[in-house]
Design a protein around this motif. Structure first.
Motif, PDB file in Angstrom:
ATOM      1  N   CYS A 128       0.835  -1.216   0.000  1.00 16.14           N
ATOM      2  CA  CYS A 128       0.000   0.000   0.000  1.00 16.14           C
ATOM      3  C   CYS A 128       0.862   1.255   0.000  1.00 16.14           C
ATOM      4  N   ARG A 129       1.904   1.278   0.812  1.00 12.19           N
ATOM      5  CA  ARG A 129       2.793   2.431   0.867  1.00 12.19           C
ATOM      6  C   ARG A 129       3.461   2.649  -0.484  1.00 12.19           C
ATOM      7  N   LEU A 130       3.943   1.577  -1.104  1.00  8.37           N
ATOM      8  CA  LEU A 130       4.602   1.676  -2.404  1.00  8.37           C
ATOM      9  C   LEU A 130       3.651   2.203  -3.471  1.00  8.37           C
ATOM     10  N   LEU A 131       2.464   1.615  -3.545  1.00  7.65           N
ATOM     11  CA  LEU A 131       1.509   2.020  -4.565  1.00  7.65           C
ATOM     12  C   LEU A 131       1.076   3.469  -4.378  1.00  7.65           C
ATOM     13  N   ASP A 140       5.405  -2.233  -9.316  1.00  8.31           N
ATOM     14  CA  ASP A 140       4.807  -3.019 -10.399  1.00  8.31           C
ATOM     15  C   ASP A 140       4.869  -4.516 -10.141  1.00  8.31           C
ATOM     16  N   ARG A 141       5.946  -4.969  -9.500  1.00  8.55           N
ATOM     17  CA  ARG A 141       6.101  -6.401  -9.237  1.00  8.55           C
ATOM     18  C   ARG A 141       5.595  -6.801  -7.859  1.00  8.55           C
ATOM     19  N   ARG A 142       5.030  -5.849  -7.107  1.00  6.81           N
ATOM     20  CA  ARG A 142       4.570  -6.104  -5.742  1.00  6.81           C
ATOM     21  C   ARG A 142       5.717  -6.710  -4.939  1.00  6.81           C
ATOM     22  N   ALA A 143       6.856  -6.044  -4.982  1.00 10.60           N
ATOM     23  CA  ALA A 143       8.084  -6.613  -4.429  1.00 10.60           C
ATOM     24  C   ALA A 143       8.795  -5.629  -3.505  1.00 10.60           C
TER      25      ALA A 143
END
Length: 531
Positions: free
Chosen positions: A149-152, A469-472
């Protein structure tokens, strides 16, 4: 546009000019840091991709391409070299590095965060049964979902955080029966652990209460405890706590509405007195029962209704973070989503793997109150929130991990979270002692360590994009550690305070501190100014 993006644009524009009206190659040209400094600052295979289209030798194309790039970036490219079968190696000038650092500082707090196509995203994570405290498995889901969530959000997307409360079914009745048994001084058949006895004491009249009411009261106490624990674990508040029980309320209830949606798409049929989903027509290995012959819903029916509910709330993308035991459920849920008329590409089902605790290489049992599992609160008590989040996020979510409790609390360079936090604190001390504004203009030829640190800083935006993008999020942990190591190398080799080049080096320190802090924040780890 960052300096690195500007360099790529110059390369691609030069390649387009050489290509003319010829269609572009299928692959995008690379722009990477070569393994050795002798090969330049960045290297590209653009000429080798162009050569077959132009009918010329790759090395000849690379020579022409290098000249065109230099013309576009006057004074920013010191020289170019052609290597091997046609790699173009770019050696950048100090002016390019100064511009790059200036761009990092000018972008401020938003440096590295920008999405090409922002989306409205729902992220459902943790989603634990509300019949017991959060345990070690939930801890990894919580850290991972929160970091996603933080990344997105940082990358420019609109993110809604959701917790699916599994508050329906026989488990709630068994949970209530366990509380009541404890309240009566009896041994429960299921749900053991001190927390059941604590609930029996907290809920007035539990010994004689109606089991349905007692189950709901117990769930509310558990959910309150989960909220407290998640806040302690630095998980940002959920936008919605969605009750599974609500899927059975109303006239018609949402679960019936979900089945009607499937029927409207011709996705159901009746056989053997049961209602079936034509899931085999949507990529599943066989059809699935939705309603049994006795009229009872299967597990799939409320999941269909829940995802239809999320579809109707208008999200562009839905991400579900599931436990390892859900692996076999992925394809049928994808099929059900397609049967509802949704695009399966909009639904991402991410499966987490297990966590093991070790000390001195040996498994660690440490639960004191929960029965057969380690609680998230116990993990926080043992190693702290920062170390817990770092170690739960430092590896890809689809690999089993071991958390070494001794290493996690060690204040040394062997402990990566301590190492990164110490780098941030060290820079804070330098800047505090300097007490002057930094100037990103070098006054001498840059040292290799300065160049290495700037190259790491300009890579941050690409790392954020890739991680999002890679949920990584583990990529951000790796990046933060590499950045901290580059800073340590710079600090060892380049005097900052009292040197003739103090303003530029302070600017470099300031940029490094900001990016380390942002990296830690994306992981939900604090960036201390002192340690």
């Amino acid at each position: 546009m960052t300096a690195l993006e500007d360099l790529r644009a110059a390369l691609e524009d030069a390649a387009a000019d050489l290509r003319g009206s010829t269609p572009p190659p299928r692959a995008r040209p690379s722009l990477e840091r070569p393994p050795k400094a002798d090969f330049g600052d960045y290297s590209s295979n653009a000429a080798m991709l162009l050569a077959p289209l132009l009918g010329e030798p790759p090395r000849v194309v690379a020579e022409r391409l290098g000249e065109a790039v230099c013309a576009r970036l006057t004074g920013r490219v010191a020289r170019v070299e052609v290597a091997g079968p046609g790699f173009l190696n770019l050696f950048l000038s100090d002016a390019w590095y100064a511009d790059a650092l200036d761009g990092v500082l000018a972008a401020g707090e938003r440096y590295g965060g920008a999405a090409a196509r922002p989306e409205r995203v729902n992220v459902e994570f943790v989603s634990a049964n509300p019949t017991g405290p959060l345990h070690l498995g939930h801890a990894r889901n919580a850290a991972y979902g929160d970091a996603i969530c933080r990344l997105l959000a940082f990358h420019g997307h609109e993110v809604a955080r959701e917790f699916y409360v599994n508050d329906a079914g026989a488990q709630v009745s068994k949970f209530a029966a366990a509380i009541q048994a404890r309240a009566r001084g009896e041994e429960p058949e299921e749900y053991v652990g001190d927390y059941i006895a604590e609930l029996a004491e907290k809920i007035p009249g539990a010994a004689g209460m109606d089991l349905e009411a007692l189950g709901r009261a117990g769930i509310e106490h558990i959910l309150d405890g989960m909220r407290t624990t998640l806040a302690r674990f630095r998980v940002e508040p959920f936008n919605m706590w969605f009750s599974e029980r609500s899927l059975y309320d109303g006239d018609p209830p949402p679960v019936a509405h979900g089945l009607d949606e499937l029927d409207s798409h011709g996705s159901t049929y009746r056989a053997d007195d049961a209602l079936w989903l034509r899931s085999s027509g949507y990529g599943d290995d066989k059809d699935r029962v939705l309603v049994k012959s006795d009229g009872a819903y299967t597990y799939l029916a409320p999941d269909v209704a829940y995802h239809q509910n999320k579809r109707e709330r208008g999200f562009d993308r839905m991400i579900d973070v599931w436990g390892a035991d859900h692996h076999g459920y992925v394809q049928r849920m994808k099929a059900a989503y397609a049967a509802l008329g949704g695009d399966p590409g909009e639904l991402e089902l991410l499966i987490m793997q297990f966590v093991n605790l070790v000390r001195a290489g040996m498994p660690v049992p440490m639960s004191k109150r929960a029965g057969e599992f380690v609680t998230l609160d116990e993990l926080i008590d043992e190693i702290g929130t920062d170390a817990a989040r770092w170690y739960l996020l430092a590896r890809s979510h689809d690999t089993t991990i071991e958390v070494d409790l001794e290493l996690a609390t060690r204040e040394s360079a062997d402990n990566p979270v301590y190492y990164v936090q110490y780098a941030h604190a060290r820079i804070a001390k330098i800047l505090e002692r300097a007490g002057a504004a930094a100037d990103p203009v070098p006054t001498q030829p840059l040292e290799p360590a300065e160049r290495a640190l700037i190259k790491r800083l300009v890579a941050f935006g690409a790392e954020v994009a890739e991680a999002a993008d890679r949920r990584a999020p583990h990529r951000i942990a790796t990046y933060a550690l590499e950045l901290s190591r580059d800073f340590a190398g710079f600090y060892e080799q380049c005097k900052v305070l009292g040197s003739d080049h103090e303003p530029f080096r302070l600017a470099l320190c300031q940029a490094a501190q900001r990016v380390i802090a942002r990296s830690l924040d994306l992981l939900g780890v604090e960036a201390p100014d002192a340690m």
